[in-house]
Write an enzyme that holds these catalytic residues in place. Structure first.
Site, PDB file in Angstrom:
ATOM      1  N   LYS A 257      -6.816  -7.352   8.425  1.00 40.42           N
ATOM      2  CA  LYS A 257      -6.549  -6.075   7.752  1.00 40.42           C
ATOM      3  C   LYS A 257      -7.453  -5.924   6.535  1.00 40.42           C
ATOM      4  O   LYS A 257      -7.432  -6.752   5.627  1.00 40.42           O
ATOM      5  CB  LYS A 257      -5.074  -6.009   7.318  1.00 40.42           C
ATOM      6  N   LYS A 269       2.920   4.683  -3.837  1.00 37.39           N
ATOM      7  CA  LYS A 269       3.634   3.544  -4.409  1.00 37.39           C
ATOM      8  C   LYS A 269       3.940   3.791  -5.878  1.00 37.39           C
ATOM      9  O   LYS A 269       3.224   4.537  -6.538  1.00 37.39           O
ATOM     10  CB  LYS A 269       2.737   2.291  -4.333  1.00 37.39           C
ATOM     11  N   ASP A 280      -5.269  -5.962  -0.767  1.00 35.29           N
ATOM     12  CA  ASP A 280      -4.801  -5.550   0.555  1.00 35.29           C
ATOM     13  C   ASP A 280      -5.900  -5.664   1.626  1.00 35.29           C
ATOM     14  O   ASP A 280      -5.662  -5.399   2.791  1.00 35.29           O
ATOM     15  CB  ASP A 280      -4.239  -4.126   0.499  1.00 35.29           C
ATOM     16  N   ARG A 343      -0.503  -1.456   9.775  1.00 36.91           N
ATOM     17  CA  ARG A 343      -0.263  -1.490  11.216  1.00 36.91           C
ATOM     18  C   ARG A 343      -1.012  -0.380  11.951  1.00 36.91           C
ATOM     19  O   ARG A 343      -1.352  -0.534  13.120  1.00 36.91           O
ATOM     20  CB  ARG A 343       1.249  -1.435  11.487  1.00 36.91           C
TER      21      ARG A 343
HETATM   22  N1  BES Z   1       0.045  -3.694   1.629  1.00 38.27           N
HETATM   23  C1  BES Z   1       1.434  -3.451   1.722  1.00 38.27           C
HETATM   24  C2  BES Z   1       2.240  -4.731   1.831  1.00 38.27           C
HETATM   25  C3  BES Z   1       2.289  -5.607   0.621  1.00 38.27           C
HETATM   26  C4  BES Z   1       3.307  -5.516  -0.285  1.00 38.27           C
HETATM   27  C5  BES Z   1       1.323  -6.580   0.427  1.00 38.27           C
HETATM   28  C6  BES Z   1       3.371  -6.352  -1.385  1.00 38.27           C
HETATM   29  C7  BES Z   1       1.377  -7.418  -0.673  1.00 38.27           C
HETATM   30  C8  BES Z   1       2.413  -7.304  -1.568  1.00 38.27           C
HETATM   31  C9  BES Z   1       1.731  -2.617   2.957  1.00 38.27           C
HETATM   32  O1  BES Z   1       0.750  -1.730   3.336  1.00 38.27           O
HETATM   33  C10 BES Z   1       2.945  -1.818   2.647  1.00 38.27           C
HETATM   34  O2  BES Z   1       2.869  -0.964   1.816  1.00 38.27           O
HETATM   35  N2  BES Z   1       4.034  -2.102   3.341  1.00 38.27           N
HETATM   36  C11 BES Z   1       5.259  -1.418   3.136  1.00 38.27           C
HETATM   37  C12 BES Z   1       5.842  -1.097   4.484  1.00 38.27           C
HETATM   38  C13 BES Z   1       6.970  -0.136   4.430  1.00 38.27           C
HETATM   39  C14 BES Z   1       6.480   1.240   4.041  1.00 38.27           C
HETATM   40  C15 BES Z   1       7.618  -0.093   5.792  1.00 38.27           C
HETATM   41  C16 BES Z   1       6.189  -2.333   2.342  1.00 38.27           C
HETATM   42  O3  BES Z   1       6.142  -3.553   2.560  1.00 38.27           O
HETATM   43  O4  BES Z   1       6.912  -1.831   1.494  1.00 38.27           O
HETATM   44 ZN    ZN Z   2      -1.166  -2.206   2.775  1.00 44.86          ZN
HETATM   45 MN    MN Z   3       0.932   0.151   2.313  1.00 41.75          MN
END
Ligand code: BES
Ligand code: ZN
Ligand code: MN
Length: 491
Positions: A257, A269, A280, A343
């Site tokens: 990724k 966010k 990321d 994803r």
């Molecule tokens: N890049 C983030 C995941 C992440 C979170 C990596 C904290 C490192 C530290 C990912 O793209 C994301 O935002 N995931 C969301 C998914 C949710 C919207 C279903 C998450 O984990 O909140």
């Molecule tokens: Zn992400």
């Molecule tokens: Mn994200």
């Protein structure tokens, strides 16, 4: 520029050093069988004088009375029965810290005679020593320089030759980890998708790899809807990189990724800690590190690597909640949250990787906060339907001290990912978020049976609120190198 400090295997003729640190178990005399009498005597005197017992972390200090004078320190390792690779690493880290803080230029580490110090276990120790001086200081005007130039390691008796061979491998792995860390630490105003693709191009040209870089036009032509959707809101257009190198009967493919910055997009966010979303892209950086290591170790496999690269930004051209996107394998996805972007881009990249029928497919991504909630920062989450592959990877994780923990891919999670108006939706409910994400990805590996998804959100970087030196860890490079070396039957 040579790396500092440089690591060497000590030869009995070179046993002087400004600082000599001897590891010693509780209830035993310092293991000085391989040391000249000046050092042996000094160690014995130090132990005697200080009432030293060898408790873990206890230290006895002294000095040689020979002409090349050395400071010596006998470090307690605790009981031999409780000693393992963890204790070994914590000992070597403390030794280096002391040598650095006290301003020594060279350090001799005298290893104890113990199974945890022999054979493959030594590889991670040497990699750690190589990485001990790692810093990302390209943007720092003034950086305090460590004086430590050399670390010499005296292996237990009979291990000199294997240590010397192991050190060559360790140097290669450490430089690949360094490469991966440097990429991941690079700030997002510089490291955009095009920059990442250029880094991949440089790696490819220096290692005679084949490379293809797809931009938005080609992505649109072949139907990579996920990458285009996520990259749509950014002024830096997305890329998809494909690398190929090596020869052998088996093909091993990697996917990483590469979200160069994740604002969350329209589902934006919160502000706190958002800077950390520069990491990321860690999955892609790890895959580039693995590529460098696999090429330099000259492993007998055919390799492919796929890096979907995009920046997730809110904008008039961003994809939005409610959108339905068609991915490369034809499946449609209803976007419910634009922050579940990893994803979306992985769906395209995995579909392409699977289409080319690899023997093994490994994918690395900072995919979910839920995986951090599940295990804390102590392990990455492993998802694979293949018990053999799981066992191999868990073994390599143990050897490389990059912990992995296997998580479930039950059909119930897949069920939760069904869409209302499309084949799939990109998020389910709150619970088991790492598992539903993995279940989503599992629908893009086609006929590939030997595949694994590593959610590295917890281990890819040391965040501001964690202990230890902050920044990218290069997690996965040492682990995957250990796995590949084992697969190739080396060590
Ligand atoms: N890049 C983030 C995941 C992440 C979170 C990596 C904290 C490192 C530290 C990912 O793209 C994301 O935002 N995931 C969301 C998914 C949710 C919207 C279903 C998450 O984990 O909140
Ligand atoms: Zn992400
Ligand atoms: Mn994200």
């Amino acid at each position: 520029m040579g790396k500092q400090p440089s690591v060497r295997i000590a030869t009995p003729r070179q046993l002087t050093s400004e600082l000599v640190i001897i590891g010693c178990f509780k209830g035993r005399a310092p293991d000085t069988g391989r040391l000249p009498s000046g050092l042996t005597n000094a160690a014995a005197r130090a132990v005697e004088r200080s009432g030293w017992k060898g408790r873990e972390k206890q230290i006895a200090r002294g000095q040689t009375r020979t002409k090349e004078s050395s400071q010596i320190a006998v470090y307690g390792l605790g009981g031999a029965a409780d000693f393992g690779s963890k204790e070994l690493r914590s000992w070597s880290a403390r030794a280096i810290k002391a040598a650095t803080e006290e301003g020594y230029r060279d350090l001799l580490l005298v290893l104890p005679d113990h199974p945890a110090v022999k054979g493959r276990a030594a590889l991670r120790l040497l990699v750690d020593l190589d990485l001990s001086g790692y810093r990302f200081d390209r943007f720092q005007s003034k950086t305090p320089k460590s004086k430590l130039r050399t670390i010499r390691v005296l292996p237990p008796a009979g291990e000199d030759k294997s240590y010397r061979e192991m050190l060559k491998v360790a140097d290669t792995v450490a430089s690949a980890v360094t490469f991966g860390r440097d990429l991941a630490n690079t700030p997002p105003n510089e490291a955009n998708p095009e920059w990442m693709a250029n880094e991949a191009r440089q790696l490819a040209s220096s290692r005679s790899m084949k490379i293809k870089v797809l931009g938005p036009k080609e992505l649109a032509r072949i139907g990579m809807g996920g990458i285009l959707a996520v990259g749509g809101g950014s002024a830096s257009p997305p890329r998809l990189v494909r690398l190929e190198w090596g020869k052998g009967p088996q093909t091993i493919s990697f996917v990483g990724k590469g979200v160069t910055f994740d604002t969350g997009g329209i589902s934006i966010k919160p502000a706190g800690g958002m800077d950390e979303m520069k990491y990321d892209k860690s999955g892609a950086c790890t895959v580039l590190g693995i590529a460098q290591a696999a090429a330099d170790l000259d492993l007998p496999f055919r390799f492919r690597a796929y890096l979907p690269l995009a920046e997730n930004m809110p904008d008039g051209l961003s994809y939005r909640p409610g959108d339905i996107v068609r991915c490369y394998n034809g499946k449609t996805v209803e976007v419910l949250n634009t922050d579940a972007e990893g994803r979306m881009i992985l769906a395209d990249a995995l579909s392409w990787a699977a289409e080319e029928e690899p023997g093994t497919l490994l994918e690395y991504s900072t995919l979910t906060g839920a995986s951090v909630v599940a295990l804390g920062h102590h392990a990455a989450s492993l998802y694979t339907p293949d018990d053999f592959l799981a066992a191999e990877l868990l073994d390599a994780a143990e050897d490389s001290n990059e912990r992995l923990w296997r998580m479930p891919l039950w059909p119930e999670y897949r069920e939760e990912m069904k869409g209302t108006h499309a084949d799939l939706r990109n998020v389910a409910g709150r619970w088991g978020g790492a598992n539903t994400a993995a279940a989503f990805l599992s629908q893009f590996v086609g006929k590939t049976e030997r595949w694994a998804h590593l959610d590295i959100a917890a281990t890819a970087y040391v965040a501001g609120d964690q202990k230890g030196s902050k920044g990218a860890t290069g997690y996965g490079v040492a682990l995957t190198s250990a796995w590949l070396l084992e697969l190739a039957n080396r060590f």
